[in-house]
Scaffold this active site. Sequence first.
Site, short mmCIF file in Angstrom:
data_model
loop_
_atom_site.label_atom_id
_atom_site.label_comp_id
_atom_site.label_asym_id
_atom_site.label_seq_id
_atom_site.Cartn_x
_atom_site.Cartn_y
_atom_site.Cartn_z
CD GLU A 232 6.76 -5.78 -2.22
OE1 GLU A 232 6.81 -5.06 -3.24
OE2 GLU A 232 7.65 -6.60 -1.94
CB CYS B 31 2.40 -0.34 -7.35
SG CYS B 31 2.73 -2.04 -7.84
N GLY C 219 0.84 -1.20 0.00
CA GLY C 219 0.00 0.00 0.00
C GLY C 219 0.87 1.25 0.00
#
Length: 476
Positions: free
Chosen positions: A230, A264, A208
């Site tokens: 992450e 991401c 997140g």
Amino acid sequence: MTQATSFSSDASAKSAEGTPDSEIIAVCDTLRSSFESGVTRSYEWRIQQLRQFMRMVEENEDAMIEALKQDLRKPYFEGWSAEPQFLKAELGHTLKKLKSWMKPKRVGASMAVQPARARIVPEPLGVALIIGAWNYPIQLSLAPLIGAIAAGNCAVVKPSELAPASSALQKRLVEKYLDRDCVRVVEGAVKETSLLLDQRWDHIFYTGGGAVGKIVMAAASKHLTPVTLELGGKSPCIVDQDVDLETAARRIVWGRFFNAGQTCVAPDYILVHESLERPLLDAMKNVIKEFYGDDPKQSDDYARIINKRHFERLSKLLDSGETFVGGETDGEQCYIAPTILRGITGDEPVMADEIFGPILPVLKVANVDQAIRFVNQRPKPLALYVFTRDKQTAERVVERTSSGGVCINDVISHMLPPDLPFGGVGASGMGAYHGKGTFDCFSHMKSVLDKPTFVDPALRYPPYTEEKMKWVKRLL
Ligand code: NAD
């Protein structure tokens, strides 16, 4: 320079039902006793659970695609390839390799300890907490779980509440297919996650934004629990003068607008050689039309923004620079057209934090060295992309910048080979996973030295005589 945006949840967003507090505590107790019983340590338990895991994904692919459609209106291809198919590839690789990963590794023992045998034994960490994000709401919660099980741990998975259909599905499936005494799903938002973080864990794996990453790390520090974070960041995309422009345009547009930019590792902004700015802009405009038609809102192949709050956050960024393509929005549908912004210098709001949506700012640079300087003045990104035909230029970028990973002449695909560890560095995270990386992440590599008793040289024992000292210095 600000760090990764806080994308954490708010009450107005659609949200998953929270698991009651009493159930959360009971789940933690059950998992702790199961781990202590030793049941998860055997190869047989692990392989049986992983086979069940594979069955769970295979038999419920359609249900997963449907949940992803409800949460993000994910196109079939994007849902299938990035979630169930990704999980099946990871599971297949893990099932094939598990026996060899579990084997203790013999290493040499130094002269100082001879005679002796030394080995490294991977052992499970214990009970793990996995906290997932909403953009790939199934993959990001379940891919870490594959490694947690493979490494012999118990685990609680907490999917993101912002993707409620995917969260509810995971709870139903995990509890139906996997060993309920060892693996559970807890649903909920900040309240439930905070309660989970108050418990003692042997590893916390969080995906997140960086703001919540700090909360996770602070909570973990109470019990000295190791963490994998992450996170995200602004992943730059450098386009050199010597480049296959058409291919670069296609690959960049695909990576930026896949899942409506909520990836991401999406290229966050472009640093293009000034001589190619206009040709690249034109090429990308054509590709957007080729991919999504005249009106991307009508395309089945274009996703939506997760919720109103993110829609509003992104809408504000559309004012940066000059809109070259796109810019249209529809709040009712949380729709933002694939948008390219030009005339960006680096000081605009769109350049402050990770965009995490379908907006692509383009900045001009005089050469690759200027691009490298621009990147190095900012927090370390999760991914970095360079498009060039010149091998030396590519190598210079790889060598002189720091990022979680790099792709040369492509975007995103570096996260697919299971032998390439996936993770960030600095502000984009710590630790890595995928393939054996996930097994290692949930294992402790225990050093074991085994000494026979048939000899016991007196050299190391007091009294430390000069004669002994002479021999020790000669031998070591
Ligand atoms: P999110 O809102 O889904 O939050 C992530 C998790 O944190 C959720 O499970 C949520 O319940 C929990 N959470 C939120 N607020 C909390 C709080 N105050 N206390 C405790 N827990 C809390 O996801 P997000 O933060 O919006 O995710 C977007 C970010 O994640 C982007 O920066 C993106 O780049 C990054 N990301 C990274 C990866 C990766 O693999 N590195 C993958 C996906 C997303």
